[in-house]
Each structure stands twice: as structure tokens, then as C-alpha cells.
Design a protein around this motif. Structure first.
Motif, mmCIF file in Angstrom:
data_model
loop_
_atom_site.group_PDB
_atom_site.id
_atom_site.type_symbol
_atom_site.label_atom_id
_atom_site.label_comp_id
_atom_site.label_asym_id
_atom_site.label_seq_id
_atom_site.Cartn_x
_atom_site.Cartn_y
_atom_site.Cartn_z
ATOM 1 N N LYS A 82 0.839 -1.197 0.000
ATOM 2 C CA LYS A 82 0.000 0.000 0.000
ATOM 3 C C LYS A 82 0.875 1.248 0.000
ATOM 4 O O LYS A 82 0.615 2.208 0.690
ATOM 5 C CB LYS A 82 -0.878 0.004 1.250
ATOM 6 C CG LYS A 82 -1.927 -1.075 1.252
ATOM 7 C CD LYS A 82 -2.850 -0.797 2.406
ATOM 8 C CE LYS A 82 -3.724 -1.968 2.714
ATOM 9 N NZ LYS A 82 -4.227 -1.884 4.091
ATOM 10 N N THR A 83 1.965 1.177 -0.759
ATOM 11 C CA THR A 83 2.918 2.275 -0.647
ATOM 12 C C THR A 83 2.434 3.566 -1.286
ATOM 13 O O THR A 83 3.039 4.596 -1.093
ATOM 14 C CB THR A 83 4.254 1.903 -1.293
ATOM 15 O OG1 THR A 83 3.943 1.296 -2.534
ATOM 16 C CG2 THR A 83 5.055 0.970 -0.438
ATOM 17 N N ASP A 84 1.348 3.501 -2.053
ATOM 18 C CA ASP A 84 0.847 4.731 -2.640
ATOM 19 C C ASP A 84 0.337 5.664 -1.562
ATOM 20 O O ASP A 84 0.245 6.858 -1.733
ATOM 21 C CB ASP A 84 -0.329 4.435 -3.574
ATOM 22 C CG ASP A 84 0.199 3.866 -4.849
ATOM 23 O OD1 ASP A 84 1.426 3.745 -4.965
ATOM 24 O OD2 ASP A 84 -0.616 3.545 -5.720
ATOM 25 N N GLN A 85 -0.075 5.054 -0.457
ATOM 26 C CA GLN A 85 -0.607 5.884 0.616
ATOM 27 C C GLN A 85 0.540 6.225 1.553
ATOM 28 O O GLN A 85 1.108 5.356 2.185
ATOM 29 C CB GLN A 85 -1.681 5.115 1.358
ATOM 30 C CG GLN A 85 -2.846 4.782 0.465
ATOM 31 C CD GLN A 85 -4.042 4.377 1.276
ATOM 32 O OE1 GLN A 85 -3.927 3.759 2.324
ATOM 33 N NE2 GLN A 85 -5.206 4.718 0.784
ATOM 34 N N LYS A 86 0.854 7.483 1.613
ATOM 35 C CA LYS A 86 1.990 7.911 2.421
ATOM 36 C C LYS A 86 1.668 7.827 3.898
ATOM 37 O O LYS A 86 0.554 8.073 4.314
ATOM 38 C CB LYS A 86 2.295 9.371 2.099
ATOM 39 C CG LYS A 86 3.219 9.540 0.946
ATOM 40 C CD LYS A 86 3.943 10.888 1.003
ATOM 41 C CE LYS A 86 3.190 11.977 1.644
ATOM 42 N NZ LYS A 86 2.644 13.055 0.964
ATOM 43 N N VAL A 87 2.684 7.472 4.691
ATOM 44 C CA VAL A 87 2.484 7.557 6.129
ATOM 45 C C VAL A 87 2.529 9.036 6.489
ATOM 46 O O VAL A 87 3.461 9.735 6.152
ATOM 47 C CB VAL A 87 3.567 6.768 6.888
ATOM 48 C CG1 VAL A 87 3.468 7.032 8.377
ATOM 49 C CG2 VAL A 87 3.409 5.283 6.607
ATOM 50 N N GLU A 88 1.472 9.458 7.119
ATOM 51 C CA GLU A 88 1.349 10.882 7.429
ATOM 52 C C GLU A 88 1.156 11.068 8.927
ATOM 53 O O GLU A 88 0.826 10.137 9.631
ATOM 54 C CB GLU A 88 0.061 11.443 6.813
ATOM 55 C CG GLU A 88 0.078 11.719 5.375
ATOM 56 C CD GLU A 88 -1.320 12.202 4.914
ATOM 57 O OE1 GLU A 88 -1.356 12.785 3.841
ATOM 58 O OE2 GLU A 88 -2.346 12.002 5.612
ATOM 59 N N LYS A 89 1.302 12.315 9.328
ATOM 60 C CA LYS A 89 0.983 12.686 10.717
ATOM 61 C C LYS A 89 -0.203 13.635 10.696
ATOM 62 O O LYS A 89 -0.306 14.470 9.806
ATOM 63 C CB LYS A 89 2.150 13.463 11.317
ATOM 64 C CG LYS A 89 3.120 12.611 12.061
ATOM 65 C CD LYS A 89 3.905 13.462 13.053
ATOM 66 C CE LYS A 89 5.122 12.702 13.510
ATOM 67 N NZ LYS A 89 6.356 13.180 12.967
ATOM 68 N N THR A 90 -1.047 13.497 11.682
ATOM 69 C CA THR A 90 -2.108 14.483 11.833
ATOM 70 C C THR A 90 -2.217 14.863 13.298
ATOM 71 O O THR A 90 -1.713 14.151 14.176
ATOM 72 C CB THR A 90 -3.451 13.964 11.289
ATOM 73 O OG1 THR A 90 -4.364 15.063 11.189
ATOM 74 C CG2 THR A 90 -4.067 12.884 12.174
ATOM 75 N N LEU A 91 -2.859 15.980 13.548
ATOM 76 C CA LEU A 91 -3.030 16.398 14.931
ATOM 77 C C LEU A 91 -4.437 16.059 15.400
ATOM 78 O O LEU A 91 -5.415 16.341 14.704
ATOM 79 C CB LEU A 91 -2.819 17.904 15.078
ATOM 80 C CG LEU A 91 -2.968 18.328 16.536
ATOM 81 C CD1 LEU A 91 -1.620 18.401 17.220
ATOM 82 C CD2 LEU A 91 -3.704 19.632 16.678
ATOM 83 N N GLU A 163 -0.995 5.447 7.486
ATOM 84 C CA GLU A 163 -1.143 5.826 6.092
ATOM 85 C C GLU A 163 -2.343 6.748 5.974
ATOM 86 O O GLU A 163 -3.375 6.493 6.588
ATOM 87 C CB GLU A 163 -1.408 4.579 5.238
ATOM 88 C CG GLU A 163 -0.155 3.752 5.043
ATOM 89 C CD GLU A 163 -0.490 2.308 4.814
ATOM 90 O OE1 GLU A 163 -1.680 1.948 4.860
ATOM 91 O OE2 GLU A 163 0.450 1.541 4.603
ATOM 92 N N ASN A 164 -2.186 7.789 5.202
ATOM 93 C CA ASN A 164 -3.313 8.653 4.924
ATOM 94 C C ASN A 164 -3.981 9.196 6.194
ATOM 95 O O ASN A 164 -5.208 9.308 6.271
ATOM 96 C CB ASN A 164 -4.340 7.799 4.169
ATOM 97 C CG ASN A 164 -5.056 8.597 3.127
ATOM 98 O OD1 ASN A 164 -4.692 9.740 2.872
ATOM 99 N ND2 ASN A 164 -6.070 8.007 2.543
ATOM 100 N N ALA A 165 -3.158 9.509 7.192
ATOM 101 C CA ALA A 165 -3.699 9.819 8.528
ATOM 102 C C ALA A 165 -4.678 10.991 8.543
ATOM 103 O O ALA A 165 -5.699 10.939 9.233
ATOM 104 C CB ALA A 165 -2.550 10.111 9.496
ATOM 105 N N VAL A 166 -4.375 12.036 7.773
ATOM 106 C CA VAL A 166 -5.198 13.243 7.869
ATOM 107 C C VAL A 166 -6.636 12.937 7.453
ATOM 108 O O VAL A 166 -7.586 13.163 8.210
ATOM 109 C CB VAL A 166 -4.605 14.382 6.992
ATOM 110 C CG1 VAL A 166 -5.513 15.593 6.985
ATOM 111 C CG2 VAL A 166 -3.210 14.762 7.485
ATOM 112 N N ALA A 167 -6.781 12.368 6.250
ATOM 113 C CA ALA A 167 -8.128 12.097 5.740
ATOM 114 C C ALA A 167 -8.813 11.017 6.566
ATOM 115 O O ALA A 167 -10.016 11.098 6.846
ATOM 116 C CB ALA A 167 -8.044 11.660 4.286
#
Ligand code: ATP
Ligand code: MG
Length: 360
Positions: A82-91, A163-167
């Protein structure tokens, strides 16, 4: 099919699982208007597929099952990452009332949804901080209640990663107000974790990756420190020490290798001027090239000092055997590394060595 080599492509579409219909649609469009000039069909396959005949002999799977079967046939070790989905950070913020009443439940829910907690802190927001953080909401009718809520007790501030944390976090939260959430999506977190009689929703999430970055910076500001591998250690243990720096999650914002001038060494150690070891210390620091770095991280000054360990390597071996000084120091003078003792020293030393304090 056996007359020569075939090109076998695995094509993937970014966000959805609809690569097959999308591909079919492109192919059908192409077949229905074979003679149109290329310039008028920019969204179709020209450019990547030059001639119709190529499309006509393309064998494209019509269903996911067929696709999987053929994929397994041609690429038995194909691993769909699932590498298309970047590991992200969200608050994420868990507001005071929810935190007081259902902390355990909400934390469990966050973990069950595959989030990792990269950083967290519990703070009672001041009125000033709340106004600053919510400055875009200041003129809304709900602002006074929000202000009252946010300053009423501790808020749990979380930096969540996946992955895709914000959304993903935003989708889980659901509609913006408790009322809408209960009506439109009763399974959303804002509906489920509403607190009785309080009209304000109890959970916050960043709206976009850009917002997430700004909001994370607000609660978890990045700090810079000056770190230095002293000459003796730079000669013998540079790679091991650099590895420790990276493993601890520091960003190396600047780096250079050179011998300190006496002026620089004096700036680093100005608080020790007049002590019996001062001259020897300056000599030891200037006798060969050091590795000089600006390290960046949340709480960088303190964390680098922790990683260095106590000044005296004998003490370091006793109390923090994994620290850099415990492992790589020769003696108290040649104790492998130096680090600024506070933010102010850090800024002065960075300016002294790199000539500027403006670091991205
Ligand atoms: P640094 O400032 O180098 O990061 P530190 O903050 O742990 O280390 P300080 O007390 O600021 O320690 O001392 C500065 C340096 O002076 C130490 O790194 C060490 O090499 C040297 N030093 C400190 N105390 C002594 C001592 N009693 N005898 C000899 N050298 C010492
Ligand atoms: Mg010091």
C-alpha cells in the motif's frame, strides 16, 4: 502470443480499487473515436499508446478475479504494497470533557483504527493559546462556548501517524458539529463520543496535510541544538555516533567537518572560563577536525543531552550505559560529544559556527 516477447504491465490506480473500470473506459473511448486528431483527446491514451493496433491487441482483464489470477501467474511474488498511501501525521485533540469521562475508550478506539501515537502531551490551554489556535473561528457564535470548553481542564494533544492519517482521522470524526454528526452519521466519532449537554464536539482533527503541519508545529515546536563530535571521537567513532543520531530521530539540518577555532570553543564553553580545566578543554576541542551539526527535533536540546549521557563517562557507564558517552568517551575531557545546554546557548553557538540561525 508465442511469436515474440510480450510486455506485461501491472497497472495501478492511486486512490480507489477501480483500476479495471478506469482502464476499460479509456479503451472504449479510444475505440469509439478512432480517427479524431490527437490534440483533441488529451485525456485518452495517446502519448502512452501510440497506435490503435497496440490497443487492439492489448489483453486487459475484465474482473478483479481474472486480474488476480493472471497477476499470480505472471508475477507469483507480486506483493501489493500500500505504498501509494503515504504515512502521514495528523493532529488530534481530545477535549477536556471527553478526556475526563472516557479517556480509555477513545484511546483504545484510536489504536484499533491503526493509528500510532508519535507524540502526545496533556495541557490546560490558556485563553491566549486557545484564541491563537482557533483564530479563524473567533467571530463564530460558538466561539465563547468553545473557549470555555477548551480552557476548562486538560486537553490531550496527539500526533497520530498512519497511512493517509489526515483524511482517515477526519473521516472517522464525521460531520463538524455534534448535531450534524448525530443526524447524518451516528457511527462517527463525534456522534459516539459526544458528551451530554455539551454542544461542542469533543474531538479535533487537522483538515489538510498543510494544516496538520502547522497545527503540529503549534503544539510540538521543533527545536534546534548544536551538537558536536569532539576530535578524538570524530576520528574513531564517527559512523557509530552518526547512526545513534539518526536512530534517535534527529534531522541533521546542517553539518560540517572542521577544526574549531579557539574563538568558537570559547563561545561553546564560555560559562567555564576560569575553571581549572578550561585551557585543556579548549586545546582538546581545537586539536583536530570535529563533526559539527545542527540537530532538529521536537525538544532537541534536552533529547540530545539525554543521548550524550552524563559528562563523566564513568558516571555515564553506571547510569546510562546506552548513551554515547558511556560507549565512546575516552575520559572526561575527551568525552566524545558536546551539546548546547539550553536553547539560548544553542542559537548563539549555531550562529557562531554557521553564521546564521535561520534554519528550515
Ligand atoms: P558539553 O558542554 O561538552 O556538552 P556537559 O554540558 O555535559 O558537556 P559541562 O559541565 O558543560 O558538561 O563541561 C563542559 C566540558 O568540560 C565537558 O564536556 C568535559 O569535557 C569538560 N569537563 C567538565 N568537567 C570537567 C572536569 N571536572 N575535569 C575535566 N574536564 C571537565
Ligand atoms: Mg555544557
Amino acid at each position: 502470443m508465442m511469436s515474440g516477447p510480450c510486455h506485461i504491465l501491472v497497472i495501478t490506480k492511486k486512490e480507489a480499487t477501480d483500476a479495471i473500470p478506469h482502464w476499460k473506459e479509456l479503451r472504449e473511448l479510444r475505440e469509439s473515436v478512432p480517427d479524431e486528431p490527437k490534440a483533441e483527446k488529451p485525456d485518452r491514451l495517446e502519448g502512452t499508446m501510440e497506435t490503435e493496433s497496440i490497443l487492439n491487441i492489448c489483453d486487459v482483464q475484465d474482473s478483479v478475479e481474472d486480474a488476480s489470477r493472471q497477476l499470480a501467474f505472471f508475477f507469483p511474488n507480486f506483493y501489493i504494497k500500500k505504498t501509494d498511501q503515504k504515512v502521514e501525521k495528523t493532529l488530534a485533540l481530545i477535549r477536556p470533557s471527553l478526556l475526563k469521562e472516557r479517556r480509555h475508550s477513545i484511546m483504545q478506539r484510536i489504536k484499533d483504527d491503526g493509528f500510532k501515537i508519535a507524540m502526545q502531551k496533556e495541557i490546560i490551554l490558556s485563553e491566549e493559546q486557545t484564541r491563537e489556535f482557533y483564530k479563524e473561528h473567533e467571530n463564530q457564535d460558538y466561539f465563547p462556548v468553545l473557549l470555555e470548553q477548551m480552557t476548562s481542564g486538560p486537553t490531550l494533544v496527539l500526533a497520530l501517524t498512519r497511512e493517509n492519517a489526515v483524511a482517515h482521522w477526519r473521516d472517522l470524526l464525521g460531520p463538524k458539529t455534534v448535531e450534524e454528526a448525530k443526524k447524518e452519521n451516528p457511527n462517527s466519532l463525534r456522534a459516539k463520543y459526544a458528551v451530554n449537554n455539551i454542544p461542542i464536539d469533543q474531538l479535533h482533527g487537522s483538515s489538510t496535510p498543510d494544516d496538520a503541519q502547522k497545527e503540529l508545529q503549534f503544539f510540538f515546536p521543533q527545536e534546534h541544538t548544536l551538537a558536536l563530535i569532539k576530535p578524538a571521537a570524530a576520528k574513531k567513532h564517527k559512523d557509530d555516533i552518526m547512526q545513534k543520531v539518526k536512530d534517535a530521530g534527529f534531522t541533521i539540518s546542517k553539518i560540517k567537518e572542521e577544526a574549531l577555532t579557539r574563538e568558537m570553543a570559547t563561545q561553546f564553553y564560555k560559562d567555564h572560563k576560569g575553571k581549572p580545566f578550561f585551557e585543556e578543554l579548549v586545546t582538546c576541542m581545537t586539536e583536530g577536525p570535529s563533526v559539527i551539526m545542527v540537530l532538529t527535533k521536537v525538544n532537541a536540546v534536552e533529547e540530545w543531552r539525554q543521548l550524550m549521557g552524563p559528562t563523566d563517562p564513568e558516571v555515564a557507564k553506571e547510569t546510562s550505559p546506552e548513551s554515547i558517552r558511556a560507549r565512546f568517551a575516552q575520559d572526561i575531557l575527551s568525552n566524545a560529544v558536546h551539546g548546547s545546554s539550553n536553547r539560548e546557548h544553542a542559537l548563539k553557538s549555531i550562529e557562531c559556527v554557521f553564521g546564521e540561525i535561520d534554519i528550515d
